[in-house]
Scaffold this motif. Sequence first.
Motif, short mmCIF file in Angstrom:
data_model
loop_
_atom_site.label_atom_id
_atom_site.label_comp_id
_atom_site.label_asym_id
_atom_site.label_seq_id
_atom_site.Cartn_x
_atom_site.Cartn_y
_atom_site.Cartn_z
N PRO A 154 15.04 54.05 -21.85
CA PRO A 154 13.69 53.61 -21.47
C PRO A 154 12.57 54.48 -22.02
N ARG A 155 12.76 55.79 -22.06
CA ARG A 155 11.69 56.67 -22.53
C ARG A 155 11.47 56.60 -24.03
N ARG A 156 12.35 55.89 -24.76
CA ARG A 156 12.22 55.78 -26.21
C ARG A 156 11.76 54.39 -26.66
N ARG A 157 11.46 53.50 -25.72
CA ARG A 157 11.10 52.12 -26.08
C ARG A 157 9.83 52.05 -26.91
N ARG A 158 8.82 52.77 -26.47
CA ARG A 158 7.56 52.77 -27.22
C ARG A 158 7.78 53.35 -28.62
N GLU A 159 8.58 54.40 -28.69
CA GLU A 159 8.88 55.03 -29.98
C GLU A 159 9.63 54.08 -30.90
N LEU A 160 10.53 53.24 -30.32
CA LEU A 160 11.27 52.29 -31.15
C LEU A 160 10.32 51.33 -31.85
N ILE A 161 9.34 50.81 -31.13
CA ILE A 161 8.36 49.91 -31.74
C ILE A 161 7.64 50.62 -32.87
N ALA A 162 7.17 51.83 -32.60
CA ALA A 162 6.41 52.57 -33.61
C ALA A 162 7.26 52.82 -34.84
N ARG A 163 8.50 53.20 -34.63
CA ARG A 163 9.37 53.52 -35.75
C ARG A 163 9.70 52.30 -36.60
N LEU A 164 9.99 51.19 -35.95
CA LEU A 164 10.31 49.98 -36.70
C LEU A 164 9.11 49.48 -37.50
N LEU A 165 7.93 49.50 -36.89
CA LEU A 165 6.73 49.07 -37.61
C LEU A 165 6.41 50.00 -38.78
N ARG A 166 6.66 51.27 -38.59
CA ARG A 166 6.30 52.26 -39.60
C ARG A 166 7.30 52.30 -40.76
N GLU A 167 8.59 52.09 -40.49
CA GLU A 167 9.60 52.37 -41.50
C GLU A 167 10.54 51.22 -41.82
N VAL A 168 10.55 50.16 -41.04
CA VAL A 168 11.52 49.08 -41.27
C VAL A 168 10.84 47.75 -41.56
N VAL A 169 9.76 47.44 -40.87
CA VAL A 169 9.02 46.20 -41.11
C VAL A 169 8.25 46.32 -42.42
N ALA A 170 8.25 45.26 -43.22
CA ALA A 170 7.52 45.25 -44.48
C ALA A 170 6.03 45.43 -44.25
N ALA A 171 5.33 45.87 -45.30
CA ALA A 171 3.90 46.14 -45.19
C ALA A 171 3.12 44.93 -44.70
N ASP A 172 3.61 43.73 -45.04
CA ASP A 172 2.96 42.50 -44.60
C ASP A 172 3.89 41.73 -43.67
N GLY A 173 4.65 42.48 -42.86
CA GLY A 173 5.70 41.87 -42.05
C GLY A 173 5.37 41.71 -40.59
N ARG A 174 6.42 41.40 -39.82
CA ARG A 174 6.27 41.08 -38.40
C ARG A 174 7.45 41.64 -37.61
N LEU A 175 7.16 42.29 -36.49
CA LEU A 175 8.18 42.77 -35.57
C LEU A 175 8.30 41.78 -34.42
N VAL A 176 9.51 41.32 -34.15
CA VAL A 176 9.77 40.33 -33.10
C VAL A 176 10.57 41.01 -32.00
N ILE A 177 10.12 40.87 -30.76
CA ILE A 177 10.79 41.49 -29.61
C ILE A 177 11.28 40.40 -28.68
N GLY A 178 12.58 40.40 -28.41
CA GLY A 178 13.18 39.43 -27.51
C GLY A 178 14.36 38.74 -28.18
N VAL A 179 14.99 37.84 -27.47
CA VAL A 179 14.56 37.16 -26.25
C VAL A 179 14.89 38.05 -25.04
N TYR A 180 14.01 38.01 -24.04
CA TYR A 180 14.27 38.70 -22.79
C TYR A 180 13.92 37.76 -21.64
N ASN A 181 14.68 37.86 -20.55
CA ASN A 181 14.41 37.06 -19.36
C ASN A 181 13.41 37.79 -18.48
#
Length: 246
Positions: A154-181
């Motif tokens: 749980p304490r790394r969730r915010r960091e996961l978003i930041a890391r994926l956007l910074r290093e994995v998602v393309a410069a003109d890309g999109r990060l998708v979260i889910g599906v979650y209930n």
Amino acid sequence: MSDPGTEYRFRDGAAALIAEIDEALESGEIEETGWHERVAGIIRPAYLGAATPQAQSGFSGGPLAWEHARGVIADAIDRDGTFLDVGCANGLLMETMVRWCAAKGLAIAPYGLAALARARLPHWSDRIFVGNALTWVPPTRFDYVRTGLEYVPPRRRRELIARLLREVVAADGRLVIGVYNEDRALRPSLEEIVRGWGYPVSGKAERAHRYRVNEVQRVLWIDSAARRRGRSEEGAGASPSTIRDR
């Protein structure tokens, strides 16, 4: 001030067991390596011992329920591109996303981050990687990256978003979260938490849960800064959000 993102609990069959592991981490009983090992100790046997492709992907329903619950992810795809499924389990989502997007007239090249899918999808073995999403170095960046925030402590969730956007998602890309209930009345919702972390939610979609009247199955997405600028310059008049009930 406490971060509500660390207190958010995902609603799934292993939620009570995962909560115990979260508590062990916060108390200092285990370290993060132990957290991942214990979570894998719950998930891996269940996936490997499952009899259906859906169950091997961590889903309790059959093919029709899978279409209903996971098909909403396709609402986040609005153009051709590469698609990385973080935590892809047996690769079923990789397969079905290709079909769902094709039905919309879109072509995606699927990739995954999990070992189990390599055995089930040998023809895509060079597209399936093994690693921790917080530290894995991708060979390239992807137009679409789908993840769950429950994949990390749980304490790394915010960091996961930041890391994926910074290093994995393309410069003109999109990060998708889910599906979650999520309960319809839950506050703060995961979307509100993500916005509170400073990320503009570019779009979202949901479907009513098939069996639980007060729950919905949701997905949200965050566009890269470059993609947001492009949308602004295009002056797109359509709302980025879609609400579905099928």
